[in-house]
Structure formats: structure tokens, C-alpha cells
Scaffold this motif. Structure first.
Motif, PDB file in Angstrom:
ATOM      1  N   GLU A 143       0.820  -1.264   0.450  1.00  0.00           N
ATOM      2  CA  GLU A 143       0.054   0.063   0.043  1.00  0.00           C
ATOM      3  C   GLU A 143       0.980   1.520   0.378  1.00  0.00           C
ATOM      4  O   GLU A 143       0.774   2.157  -1.122  1.00  0.00           O
ATOM      5  N   VAL A 144       2.006   1.505   0.546  1.00  0.00           N
ATOM      6  CA  VAL A 144       2.999   1.987   0.884  1.00  0.00           C
ATOM      7  C   VAL A 144       3.390   2.769  -0.619  1.00  0.00           C
ATOM      8  O   VAL A 144       3.678   3.280  -1.145  1.00  0.00           O
ATOM      9  N   ARG A 145       4.240   1.509  -1.274  1.00  0.00           N
ATOM     10  CA  ARG A 145       4.178   1.610  -2.545  1.00  0.00           C
ATOM     11  C   ARG A 145       3.907   1.773  -3.478  1.00  0.00           C
ATOM     12  O   ARG A 145       4.031   2.724  -4.469  1.00  0.00           O
ATOM     13  N   LEU A 148       3.026   5.721  -2.959  1.00  0.00           N
ATOM     14  CA  LEU A 148       4.128   6.805  -3.600  1.00  0.00           C
ATOM     15  C   LEU A 148       3.874   6.525  -5.566  1.00  0.00           C
ATOM     16  O   LEU A 148       4.656   7.491  -5.933  1.00  0.00           O
ATOM     17  N   ALA A 149       3.762   5.360  -5.479  1.00  0.00           N
ATOM     18  CA  ALA A 149       4.368   5.857  -7.406  1.00  0.00           C
ATOM     19  C   ALA A 149       2.894   6.347  -8.134  1.00  0.00           C
ATOM     20  O   ALA A 149       3.426   7.104  -8.269  1.00  0.00           O
ATOM     21  N   GLU A 150       2.066   6.593  -6.935  1.00  0.00           N
ATOM     22  CA  GLU A 150       1.237   7.205  -7.706  1.00  0.00           C
ATOM     23  C   GLU A 150       0.915   8.736  -7.574  1.00  0.00           C
ATOM     24  O   GLU A 150       0.479   9.508  -8.682  1.00  0.00           O
ATOM     25  N   GLU A 189      11.556  -3.566  -1.574  1.00  0.00           N
ATOM     26  CA  GLU A 189      10.896  -3.190  -2.223  1.00  0.00           C
ATOM     27  C   GLU A 189       9.643  -1.252  -2.813  1.00  0.00           C
ATOM     28  O   GLU A 189       9.455  -1.634  -3.538  1.00  0.00           O
ATOM     29  N   ILE A 190      10.470  -0.697  -1.829  1.00  0.00           N
ATOM     30  CA  ILE A 190      10.052   0.851  -2.000  1.00  0.00           C
ATOM     31  C   ILE A 190      11.183   1.407  -2.999  1.00  0.00           C
ATOM     32  O   ILE A 190      11.345   2.295  -3.669  1.00  0.00           O
ATOM     33  N   ALA A 191      12.679   0.671  -2.704  1.00  0.00           N
ATOM     34  CA  ALA A 191      13.782   0.923  -3.303  1.00  0.00           C
ATOM     35  C   ALA A 191      13.491   0.328  -5.083  1.00  0.00           C
ATOM     36  O   ALA A 191      14.155   1.555  -5.258  1.00  0.00           O
ATOM     37  N   ASP A 192      12.477  -0.041  -5.068  1.00  0.00           N
ATOM     38  CA  ASP A 192      12.952  -0.241  -6.357  1.00  0.00           C
ATOM     39  C   ASP A 192      11.547   0.317  -7.093  1.00  0.00           C
ATOM     40  O   ASP A 192      11.490   0.447  -8.300  1.00  0.00           O
ATOM     41  N   LEU A 193      11.467   1.299  -6.463  1.00  0.00           N
ATOM     42  CA  LEU A 193      10.676   2.249  -7.335  1.00  0.00           C
ATOM     43  C   LEU A 193      11.523   3.140  -8.195  1.00  0.00           C
ATOM     44  O   LEU A 193      10.700   4.072  -9.243  1.00  0.00           O
TER      45      LEU A 193
END
Length: 274
Positions: A143-145, A148-150, A189-193
Motif C-alpha cells: 500500500e505504501v509503494r 508513492l508510485a501514484e 520493494e520501496i527502493a525499486d521505485l
């Protein structure tokens, strides 16, 4: 990234840097200790009395002006969720807007795009400074990812170049301790944004609750959490204890081969092989 809060109710220093001269001194000391960047805040994220936009501007703008005049090489950011404050702060010399609401203000992306500043997009839920219901997520990392992507897409659509985007998963912001630990464990999983990843773990409640330590005894836990985050992809660390953090980060960089040792003496001289 050192922290200077010009607030009377900072959870960390309880208003010790509220006076302008003390706040300026704290920022310059942080730079002397090795901080590359100082984050200036005028309103804490947590619940508390309302602070008007005008008062927030009065707190942060003179401080930013004083720091940038004294140390023009130092990166200065403003920790705010208000576009009007960001606009004035950037005009005063701030190079980064650290938005803990993740573009919650509809004007924020436009203001940043026009200003040329970088933006830290942080995950949180709802407005700061208010009481909220208990934090609930199905999969907090997913959900956090997605959030942040949006918000990154929203920033790009507003005209902010990708190279000016930074993301922060928002440890403890509208999250409980289990959520913050899960974010730390799966931070890759956040870093790979793709955007540079900032983490703000210093002295937070998830550390205090994990270790059963009061705020004044959370430095070892903060450094451990920070180290885990760097190894998982964080590249900017927002920390209160600058000297200890600089040593820890430089040691991590040395281990990973990113920074050479400050000196080489041990077992390098034929008469000193001890």
C-alpha cells in the motif's frame, strides 16, 4: 540529513532549538559534524495545537535565510505540507521540499515544479496534527509503494522532472510498530521505485517499542535501523545524532567499497605486523 526543528513542541528536543539563534547554531554545528543536508521544520507532524501558515513561515524562513547565508554549500530542506510555506522557503534558499503529506496540498506539485526545487514525497494518511484512528493495512508495504508510485506520477504530470523526486515510506507516520518493522524488512520493494530513497527512523516510537526504551535511549536502535535501511537501498538518512550517524554511515560505505578508509596502517608496515 540533520534535523533542526524550530518548534516549541518537538518530540526530540522539546523546544531547545525554537529560538532563532539556537536553531541557526544547531544547523551550523550539524554541518561541522559532517551533515550534508539540514532539514528545517516549523510544525511537528504529530498531534498538537494548530499552527497558522503565517506562523509557520515566520518560523522557517528566517532560519533558512540565515543558514544559506552562512553555509551556501549546505543543502537545506523545508519540512512542510503547505504549498504557501514551500514557496516562501524555496525563495529564501531551500533546495528541497520535504512534504510529509505526499502532495496532500493540491498546489504543492505546481509550486515545486515552478521553483526548481527537489521534492521528498512521503507516505502518510490524512492530515498531520490531528488524532487519527488506529493504523490498519492489508499489506503495508504494497500500500505504501502504490501510494508513492501514484504520487510520483502526479508530480511528473505537474512538470517536476524525475531527477528531482525523492521518496520516503514514512516510518511511524500513521503506522504502528509492526508496520514500521515490516517496511524496514522489505524496504527493497520501496527502493525499486527508482527514485532516491530517504528514511527517517531516528528516535522513532517503533524503535522505542521494539527495545522498550525511552526516547533518550534510542540511539543504538536508531543506528541499527538506519544501517538496515541503507543496506536495503536507502541513500538519504534523516537523523538527529549527527556525529554518530556520520561514523556509522562511513563505516557502511567502507564495508561496501564506496569510500576508502581514512588511513591505512594496520599490517601495512613490515615492522608493525601486529
Amino acid at each position: 540529513m540533520a534535523v533542526v526543528n524550530r518548534t516549541p513542541d518537538s518530540f526530540y528536543d522539546r523546544g531547545a532549538t525554537f529560538a532563532l539563534d539556537r536553531a541557526v547554531g544547531s544547523a551550523l554545528r550539524a554541518a561541522d559534524l559532517g551533515a550534508d543536508w539540514v532539514d528545517i521544520g516549523g510544525v511537528p507532524f504529530g498531534r498538537g495545537p494548530a499552527v497558522s501558515t503565517a506562523e509557520e513561515i515566520d518560523r522557517v524562513v528566517p532560519l533558512i535565510e540565515a543558514i544559506t547565508a552562512a553555509r551556501p554549500e549546505l543543502v537545506v530542506s523545508v519540512d512542510t505540507n503547505r504549498a504557501d510555506v514551500a514557496e516562501r522557503a524555496v525563495a529564501a534558499g531551500a533546495a528541497v521540499v520535504n512534504d510529509t503529506s505526499g502532495l496532500g496540498d493540491e498546489r504543492m506539485a505546481e509550486v515545486v515544479a515552478e521553483s526548481g526545487a527537489h521534492i521528498v514525497i512521503t507516505h502518510s494518511v490524512g492530515p498531520p496534527r490531528v488524532e487519527k484512528p488506529p493504523a490498519r493495512y492489508g499489506d503495508v508495504v504494497a500500500e505504501v509503494r502504490a501510494f508513492l508510485a501514484e504520487r510520483m506520477a502526479r508530480a511528473l504530470a505537474a512538470g517536476i522532472p524525475a531527477e528531482r523526486l525523492i521518496v520516503d515510506p514514512g516510518h511511524d507516520l500513521d503506522k504502528n510498530t509492526l508496520h514500521s518493522l515490516e517496511l524496514t524488512r522489505r524496504l527493497d520493494e520501496i527502493a525499486d521505485l527508482g527514485a532516491p530513497l530517504l528514511v527517517a527512523v531516528s528516535n522513532k516510537d517503533f524503535i522505542g517499542e521494539t527495545l522498550d526504551r525511552p526516547q533518550s535511549e534510542r540511539l543504538p536502535g536508531s543506528l541499527a535501523a538506519m544501517t538496515a535501511c541503507v543496506l536495503a537501498g536507502a541513500r538519504i538518512v534523516r537523523m538527529h545524532d549527527v556525529a554518530e550517524t556520520v561514523d556509522a554511515v562511513r563505516m557502511i560505505e567502507g564495508i561496501l567499497g564506496w569510500r576508502p578508509p581514512a588511513r591505512l596502517e594496520h599490517n601495512t608496515h613490515p615492522t608493525r605486523n601486529v
